[in-house]
Motif scaffolding. Structure first.
Motif, short mmCIF file in Angstrom:
data_model
loop_
_atom_site.label_atom_id
_atom_site.label_comp_id
_atom_site.label_asym_id
_atom_site.label_seq_id
_atom_site.Cartn_x
_atom_site.Cartn_y
_atom_site.Cartn_z
N ASN A 87 0.80 -1.23 0.00
CA ASN A 87 0.00 0.00 0.00
C ASN A 87 0.84 1.28 0.00
OD1 ASN A 87 -2.51 -1.40 0.05
ND2 ASN A 87 -2.15 -1.80 2.23
N GLN A 88 2.04 1.19 -0.47
CA GLN A 88 2.89 2.38 -0.55
C GLN A 88 3.46 2.52 -1.96
OE1 GLN A 88 5.84 2.88 2.54
NE2 GLN A 88 4.58 1.84 4.06
N GLY A 89 4.01 3.70 -2.23
CA GLY A 89 4.69 3.92 -3.50
C GLY A 89 6.07 3.30 -3.49
N LEU A 90 6.75 3.39 -4.61
CA LEU A 90 8.10 2.85 -4.72
C LEU A 90 9.10 3.78 -4.05
CD1 LEU A 90 6.48 1.57 -7.20
CD2 LEU A 90 8.73 1.27 -8.24
N PHE A 142 11.77 -3.97 -7.30
CA PHE A 142 11.82 -3.71 -8.73
C PHE A 142 13.22 -3.27 -9.14
CE2 PHE A 142 7.39 -3.97 -9.93
CZ PHE A 142 6.71 -3.71 -8.73
N PHE A 175 11.32 -0.47 -15.96
CA PHE A 175 11.27 -1.36 -14.80
C PHE A 175 11.14 -2.82 -15.22
CE2 PHE A 175 10.91 1.30 -11.05
CZ PHE A 175 10.48 2.52 -11.54
N GLY A 176 11.64 -3.71 -14.36
CA GLY A 176 11.31 -5.12 -14.46
C GLY A 176 9.96 -5.38 -13.83
N LYS A 177 9.50 -6.64 -13.91
CA LYS A 177 8.16 -6.97 -13.43
C LYS A 177 8.09 -7.09 -11.92
CE LYS A 177 6.36 -9.32 -17.50
NZ LYS A 177 5.70 -10.55 -18.01
N TYR A 204 6.14 12.38 -13.56
CA TYR A 204 5.89 11.20 -14.37
C TYR A 204 4.56 10.56 -13.96
CZ TYR A 204 11.10 11.27 -14.37
OH TYR A 204 12.42 11.62 -14.46
N TYR A 252 2.90 6.68 -14.22
CA TYR A 252 3.07 5.28 -14.56
C TYR A 252 1.74 4.54 -14.35
CZ TYR A 252 8.18 5.82 -14.08
OH TYR A 252 9.50 6.19 -14.21
N GLN A 296 0.50 0.72 -13.39
CA GLN A 296 1.01 -0.56 -12.88
C GLN A 296 -0.14 -1.53 -12.72
OE1 GLN A 296 2.75 -0.49 -8.94
NE2 GLN A 296 3.93 -2.34 -9.30
N GLN A 325 2.78 -6.82 -12.87
CA GLN A 325 3.50 -6.28 -14.02
C GLN A 325 4.39 -5.12 -13.59
OE1 GLN A 325 1.20 -5.45 -17.52
NE2 GLN A 325 -0.14 -7.22 -17.20
N ALA A 326 5.33 -4.77 -14.44
CA ALA A 326 6.20 -3.64 -14.18
C ALA A 326 5.44 -2.33 -14.31
CB ALA A 326 7.36 -3.66 -15.17
N PRO A 327 5.80 -1.34 -13.53
CA PRO A 327 5.25 0.00 -13.79
C PRO A 327 5.60 0.42 -15.21
CG PRO A 327 6.39 -0.04 -11.68
CD PRO A 327 6.71 -1.33 -12.37
N LEU A 335 5.65 3.46 -17.96
CA LEU A 335 5.60 4.91 -18.10
C LEU A 335 4.58 5.30 -19.16
CD1 LEU A 335 6.86 7.64 -17.23
CD2 LEU A 335 8.49 7.34 -19.12
N HIS A 391 5.55 11.96 -19.30
CA HIS A 391 6.18 12.77 -18.28
C HIS A 391 6.32 14.21 -18.77
CE1 HIS A 391 9.66 11.61 -20.75
NE2 HIS A 391 10.28 12.67 -20.27
N GLU A 422 4.82 8.72 -24.19
CA GLU A 422 5.41 7.47 -24.66
C GLU A 422 4.66 7.01 -25.92
OE1 GLU A 422 8.28 5.88 -23.18
OE2 GLU A 422 8.17 7.96 -22.48
N LEU A 469 0.67 5.47 -10.70
CA LEU A 469 1.72 6.03 -9.85
C LEU A 469 2.23 7.34 -10.44
CD1 LEU A 469 3.77 2.75 -9.34
CD2 LEU A 469 2.27 3.81 -7.66
N PHE A 471 8.25 8.63 -5.55
CA PHE A 471 6.91 8.17 -5.92
C PHE A 471 5.87 8.53 -4.87
CE2 PHE A 471 7.32 5.40 -9.63
CZ PHE A 471 8.69 5.32 -9.75
N GLY A 472 4.68 8.82 -5.35
CA GLY A 472 3.52 8.90 -4.48
C GLY A 472 3.00 7.51 -4.15
N PRO A 473 1.99 7.42 -3.29
CA PRO A 473 1.46 6.12 -2.87
C PRO A 473 0.60 5.44 -3.93
CG PRO A 473 0.21 7.88 -1.85
CD PRO A 473 1.33 8.54 -2.58
#
Lengths: 115, 113
Positions: free
Chosen positions: A41-44, A90, A105-107, B33, B35, B37, B41-43, B45, B48, B57, B90, B104-106
């Protein structure tokens, strides 16, 4: 274009055991490499990054990653994990072009630490 | 504390009904940016902004638009959401891009009914 492969979608491990999360990248040019962590529940959040210089980089919470150009890898390791390390990790790459670029990013790899 | 804020954290919309997600930052960063997600899977983009310079993109659907009225705010508009647009969105910022850390934001989780 760049790409990132994280082969393991989940890595279960017991508390205090060592762990390695694998990351391989593909790029025709020099790259910067990153590991981000996402808690529930948080961002990266940035964990660590390699830009240049020493190929071994460390984070403040005991993780380290080593850039291996010949194997195009940037694996993340920790010698002894804690329950609180449970999160998604990630790997990401950027290929700076005139000093400005974006991340690929990777998965992600879910690290599951159990008592 | 300086941070990236996303509102709302959860958004439910109907199929085809326009929806806007918002992001604000107190870091005074030049780059913002967006994203997408999806689960496992990967985020990915979407686009931006470098200051007011918009960068889309190549594979971002036309259904997705963005606005950045000032340094602090950035919006993601989905003109006609489809079921496949359900995802976590994101927002991130960086000072100048490149090797800079992205903050990043939440995230906002979008559900399309």
């Amino acid at each position: 274009a760049q790409s990132v492969t994280q082969l393991d979608s989940q890595v279960p491990v017991f508390e205090e055991a060592p762990v390695e999360l694998r990351c391989n990248y593909s790029s025709s040019v020099s790259v910067y490499l990153f590991w981000y962590v996402q808690y529930p529940n948080q961002g990266l959040q940035l964990l660590l990054k390699y830009l240049s210089g020493s190929t071994l980089v460390e984070s403040i919470n005991g993780f380290e990653a080593e850039f291996n150009k010949s194997q195009t890898s940037f694996h993340l390791r920790k010698p002894s994990v804690h329950i609180s390390d449970t999160a998604e990790y990630f790997c990401a790459v950027s290929a700076p072009n005139s000093g400005y670029s974006t991340l690929t990013f990777g998965k992600g790899t879910m690290l599951l630490v159990s008592p | 504390d300086a941070m990236v804020i996303q509102n709302p954290r959860y958004q439910v919309t109907q199929f085809g009904k326009p929806v806007t997600l918002s992001c604000s930052q107190t870091l005074n960063h030049n780059v913002m940016y967006w994203y997408q997600q999806k689960s496992s899977q990967a985020p990915k983009l979407l686009f931006h902004y470098y200051d007011k310079d918009f960068n889309n993109e190549a594979d971002t659907p036309d259904n997705f638009q963005s606005r950045r009225p000032n340094t602090s705010f950035c919006f993601l508009d989905i003109r006609s959401p489809g079921l496949g647009d359900a995802a976590m969105y994101l927002c991130a910022t960086s000072l100048t891009g490149g090797a800079e850390t992205q903050y990043f934001g939440p995230g906002t989780r979008l559900l399309v009914l």
